[in-house]
Design an enzyme around this catalytic site. Sequence first.
Site, PDB file in Angstrom:
ATOM      1  N   ASN A   9       0.863  -1.190   0.000  1.00 61.86           N
ATOM      2  CA  ASN A   9       0.000   0.000   0.000  1.00 61.86           C
ATOM      3  C   ASN A   9       0.900   1.241   0.000  1.00 61.86           C
ATOM      4  OD1 ASN A   9      -1.840   2.040   0.538  1.00 61.86           O
ATOM      5  ND2 ASN A   9      -2.150   1.459   2.684  1.00 61.86           N
ATOM      6  N   TRP A  10       0.937   1.891  -1.154  1.00 60.92           N
ATOM      7  CA  TRP A  10       1.857   3.045  -1.286  1.00 60.92           C
ATOM      8  C   TRP A  10       1.313   4.311  -0.635  1.00 60.92           C
ATOM      9  CZ3 TRP A  10       3.154   2.559  -7.268  1.00 60.92           C
ATOM     10  CH2 TRP A  10       3.802   1.338  -7.472  1.00 60.92           C
ATOM     11  N   LYS A  11       0.053   4.287  -0.239  1.00 63.82           N
ATOM     12  CA  LYS A  11      -0.594   5.466   0.362  1.00 63.82           C
ATOM     13  C   LYS A  11      -0.428   6.689  -0.549  1.00 63.82           C
ATOM     14  CE  LYS A  11       0.292   3.473   4.845  1.00 63.82           C
ATOM     15  NZ  LYS A  11       0.277   3.635   6.283  1.00 63.82           N
ATOM     16  N   HIS A  97      -9.243   0.890   5.401  1.00 63.92           N
ATOM     17  CA  HIS A  97      -7.930   1.113   6.015  1.00 63.92           C
ATOM     18  C   HIS A  97      -8.116   2.041   7.216  1.00 63.92           C
ATOM     19  CE1 HIS A  97      -3.825   2.452   6.632  1.00 63.92           C
ATOM     20  NE2 HIS A  97      -3.461   1.368   5.976  1.00 63.92           N
ATOM     21  N   GLU A  99      -6.597   4.513   8.229  1.00 60.62           N
ATOM     22  CA  GLU A  99      -6.482   5.957   7.928  1.00 60.62           C
ATOM     23  C   GLU A  99      -7.782   6.487   7.334  1.00 60.62           C
ATOM     24  OE1 GLU A  99      -2.884   5.569   5.631  1.00 60.62           O
ATOM     25  OE2 GLU A  99      -1.815   5.000   7.453  1.00 60.62           O
ATOM     26  N   GLU A 169      -4.856  -5.066  10.935  1.00 62.49           N
ATOM     27  CA  GLU A 169      -3.822  -4.055  11.124  1.00 62.49           C
ATOM     28  C   GLU A 169      -4.083  -3.298  12.428  1.00 62.49           C
ATOM     29  OE1 GLU A 169      -2.061  -2.829   7.108  1.00 62.49           O
ATOM     30  OE2 GLU A 169      -3.866  -1.662   7.367  1.00 62.49           O
ATOM     31  N   GLY A 175       2.774   2.299  10.738  1.00 59.87           N
ATOM     32  CA  GLY A 175       3.672   3.432  10.514  1.00 59.87           C
ATOM     33  C   GLY A 175       4.377   3.900  11.782  1.00 59.87           C
ATOM     34  N   GLY A 236       3.026  -1.132   4.286  1.00 61.16           N
ATOM     35  CA  GLY A 236       3.018   0.289   3.969  1.00 61.16           C
ATOM     36  C   GLY A 236       4.430   0.761   3.646  1.00 61.16           C
ATOM     37  N   GLY A 237       5.091   1.359   4.628  1.00 58.93           N
ATOM     38  CA  GLY A 237       6.410   1.970   4.427  1.00 58.93           C
ATOM     39  C   GLY A 237       7.406   1.102   3.663  1.00 58.93           C
TER      40      GLY A 237
HETATM   41  C1  PEP Z   1      -0.460   0.084   6.137  1.00 57.91           C
HETATM   42  O1  PEP Z   1      -0.592   1.246   5.850  1.00 57.91           O
HETATM   43  O2  PEP Z   1      -1.332  -0.708   5.754  1.00 57.91           O
HETATM   44  C2  PEP Z   1       0.705  -0.333   6.925  1.00 57.91           C
HETATM   45  C3  PEP Z   1       0.697  -1.508   7.468  1.00 57.91           C
HETATM   46  O3  PEP Z   1       1.739   0.587   7.054  1.00 57.91           O
HETATM   47  P1  PEP Z   1       3.208   0.301   7.669  1.00 57.91           P
HETATM   48  O4  PEP Z   1       3.685  -0.998   7.067  1.00 57.91           O
HETATM   49  O5  PEP Z   1       4.020   1.476   7.251  1.00 57.91           O
HETATM   50  O6  PEP Z   1       3.037   0.176   9.152  1.00 57.91           O
END
Ligand code: PEP
Length: 252
Positions: A9-11, A97, A99, A169, A175, A236-237
């Site tokens: 997930n590049w956000k 998600h 966010e 999650e 993050g 994510g990251g």
């Molecule tokens: C995400 O945004 O789904 C996520 C898990 O981010 P990160 O890996 O950066 O914690």
Amino acid sequence: MRKNIVAGNWKMNLTLPEAKDLVEGIKNQLSNNTDGGTEVILIPPFPFLTEIKNQVVDSAISVGAQNCSMYKSGAYTGEVAANMLASVNTDYALVGHSERREYFNEINQVLAEKVNRLLENNIKVIYCCGESLEERKEDKHFNVVETQVELGLFHLSADEVKNVVVAYEPVWAIGTGETASPEQAQEMHAHIRRVLAAYYGDDVAEEISILYGGSVKPANAQELFQQTDIDGGLIGGASLKAEDFVSIINAF
Ligand code: PEP
């Protein structure tokens, strides 16, 4: 049997040239290393979907959207409808998600509508759930996640729910650099599978992939993926660096 999946997930990151470089890097490194047993999904921002889909068309990589509208079409400025995503051959979409839940007030009932729009358009759903730190401290985490799964998904038939991947999650791990321990993650994944089994039966629950997300990195992926009920990761990251992302894919 259920699939192992690693989704990136590049956000709201990267420009188109940066995104294309990232995909090139992932494709090159994957062709050297992987045995092809894990489904890889790239989840770029909306404007890059077509371009990224074209870039991976000669590979086994799938493409997903980060969101979609609960509405079918019409005067909803700024929204993107599921049939638009289908028309550019989007394979998956994230729903719920944390966010989106937190910053855009997306409640379970809205998410259930988004799930419907996607499945009507033959797009598979990655349905995200997870508790906040406060909810975990108050020992409400199992109930919170169970309610998210029930309200978002339990209106679906057994055949429909097979097109859903669940992503657990914990909000406190996204993050933050803080990861759930493999035992904490396994405990919740087993709980989610029990909740699915109680409603849809064991056979259906066994077919649904449940991904873990929250600061997954090359260093902790293997231990997480070894857990019985963890079928992969939503990253994510670490999905923004080809080397890290491919090393997570190869952690199976
Ligand atoms: C995400 O945004 O789904 C996520 C898990 O981010 P990160 O890996 O950066 O914690």
